[in-house]
Design an enzyme around this catalytic site. Sequence first.
Site, short mmCIF file in Angstrom:
data_model
loop_
_atom_site.label_atom_id
_atom_site.label_comp_id
_atom_site.label_asym_id
_atom_site.label_seq_id
_atom_site.Cartn_x
_atom_site.Cartn_y
_atom_site.Cartn_z
N SER A 133 -29.24 34.83 45.33
CA SER A 133 -30.43 34.11 44.88
C SER A 133 -30.10 33.46 43.54
O SER A 133 -29.19 33.91 42.84
CB SER A 133 -31.57 35.11 44.68
OG SER A 133 -32.63 34.55 43.93
N TYR A 146 -35.60 42.97 41.68
CA TYR A 146 -34.97 41.89 42.45
C TYR A 146 -33.83 41.26 41.66
O TYR A 146 -32.73 41.04 42.18
CB TYR A 146 -36.04 40.84 42.79
CG TYR A 146 -35.62 39.78 43.77
CD1 TYR A 146 -35.73 39.98 45.14
CD2 TYR A 146 -35.14 38.54 43.32
CE1 TYR A 146 -35.36 38.98 46.04
CE2 TYR A 146 -34.77 37.55 44.21
CZ TYR A 146 -34.89 37.77 45.57
OH TYR A 146 -34.53 36.78 46.45
P1 NAD Z 1 -38.06 36.91 55.07
O1 NAD Z 1 -39.11 37.84 54.57
O2 NAD Z 1 -38.46 35.69 55.84
O3 NAD Z 1 -36.98 37.70 55.94
C1 NAD Z 1 -36.53 38.96 55.55
C2 NAD Z 1 -35.83 39.59 56.73
O4 NAD Z 1 -35.40 40.91 56.35
C3 NAD Z 1 -36.72 39.77 57.97
O5 NAD Z 1 -35.96 39.58 59.12
C4 NAD Z 1 -37.15 41.24 57.84
O6 NAD Z 1 -37.55 41.82 59.07
C5 NAD Z 1 -35.88 41.85 57.31
N1 NAD Z 1 -36.08 43.15 56.69
C6 NAD Z 1 -37.03 43.50 55.78
N2 NAD Z 1 -36.91 44.80 55.47
C7 NAD Z 1 -35.86 45.27 56.21
C8 NAD Z 1 -35.26 46.55 56.34
N3 NAD Z 1 -35.69 47.61 55.63
N4 NAD Z 1 -34.22 46.68 57.19
C9 NAD Z 1 -33.79 45.61 57.93
N5 NAD Z 1 -34.32 44.38 57.83
C10 NAD Z 1 -35.35 44.23 56.99
O7 NAD Z 1 -37.23 36.52 53.78
P2 NAD Z 1 -36.25 35.29 53.41
O8 NAD Z 1 -36.95 34.47 52.40
O9 NAD Z 1 -35.69 34.65 54.62
O10 NAD Z 1 -35.13 36.09 52.62
C11 NAD Z 1 -33.86 36.36 53.14
C12 NAD Z 1 -32.92 36.59 51.98
O11 NAD Z 1 -32.88 35.44 51.16
C13 NAD Z 1 -33.32 37.75 51.07
O12 NAD Z 1 -32.17 38.47 50.67
C14 NAD Z 1 -33.93 37.03 49.87
O13 NAD Z 1 -33.86 37.78 48.70
C15 NAD Z 1 -33.05 35.79 49.82
N6 NAD Z 1 -33.62 34.68 49.09
C16 NAD Z 1 -34.80 34.13 49.48
C17 NAD Z 1 -35.30 33.06 48.74
C18 NAD Z 1 -36.58 32.39 49.10
O14 NAD Z 1 -37.08 31.61 48.29
N7 NAD Z 1 -37.15 32.65 50.27
C19 NAD Z 1 -34.61 32.58 47.64
C20 NAD Z 1 -33.41 33.17 47.29
C21 NAD Z 1 -32.93 34.22 48.02
#
Ligand code: NAD
Length: 251
Positions: A133, A146
């Site tokens: 991130s 985070y």
């Molecule tokens: P999201 O909430 O859409 O997806 C998260 C996924 O993780 C889902 O498939 C969920 O079921 C799974 N998950 C949650 N808890 C879990 C557990 N205990 N065991 C197994 N799976 C689990 O989120 P996203 O925005 O797609 O985020 C994905 C990654 O991207 C994360 O690591 C997040 O930190 C990172 N990220 C997101 C953003 C953003 O703005 N959305 C920015 C930077 C980084």
Amino acid sequence: MFLSGKTALVTGSTSGIGLAIARALAGEGARLILNGFGAAAEIAGLCDELGATHSAADLTRPAEIEAMMAEAGPIDILVNNAGTQHVAPIDRFPPEKWDLILALNLSASFHTIRLALPAMKEQGWGRIVNTASAHSLVASPNKSAYVAAKHGIAGLTKTVALEAAPHGVTVNCISPGYVWTPLVENQIPDTMQARGLTREQVVNDVMLAAQPTKQFVTVEQVAALALYLCRDEAAAITGANLSMDGGWTAQ
Ligand code: NAD
């Protein structure tokens, strides 16, 4: 289809960025193992769509990670993407949320990597892509767990890259800014409360305030970079923390 014959495990791939990465890898012929939570019917639909299997492992539990990895067998491409967020000032940050975020956003990747790497080394080829991130590089208030976990994944990426480099295995992280996914949607109410703002103020003055493009990153953009890292042309990219944040961390 340059990933025909390869097996890819994408954690947290039932939603958001992970699902887009899974779709991109499957589109190039990889055999997909999905992981993450969700409604059974929706997950079955995704498995059909992608010709994938699914592991329901809760990645906060090392024993479930071990079972998932044993069932998966040798993996060519490991994408550590599952993550969660909690927004609160540190003096009101629930310790159980700290433990959850560190377990899922950092320690789970330690476990998947330690279990996947031996087979990659043996076959002399592998790709590990970690979803970090912008918060692996800079901080924002109220996101102590985070930001700590994401700085940690950046360090883990560099260390494993050095260990894996002689074996044809690259290890990188992608650092998106704000991507429009359920994870972002879900933190709007807490941020409204923590900072006393309206929904519009959170989107425009907090989230997109940091991104000079004033645009959310798309899941397809992140997936395209993850896919590129799996190409042979990307063999020299390792230990990198690749920003995709609309200019956020250039400031
Ligand atoms: P999201 O909430 O859409 O997806 C998260 C996924 O993780 C889902 O498939 C969920 O079921 C799974 N998950 C949650 N808890 C879990 C557990 N205990 N065991 C197994 N799976 C689990 O989120 P996203 O925005 O797609 O985020 C994905 C990654 O991207 C994360 O690591 C997040 O930190 C990172 N990220 C997101 C953003 C953003 O703005 N959305 C920015 C930077 C980084």
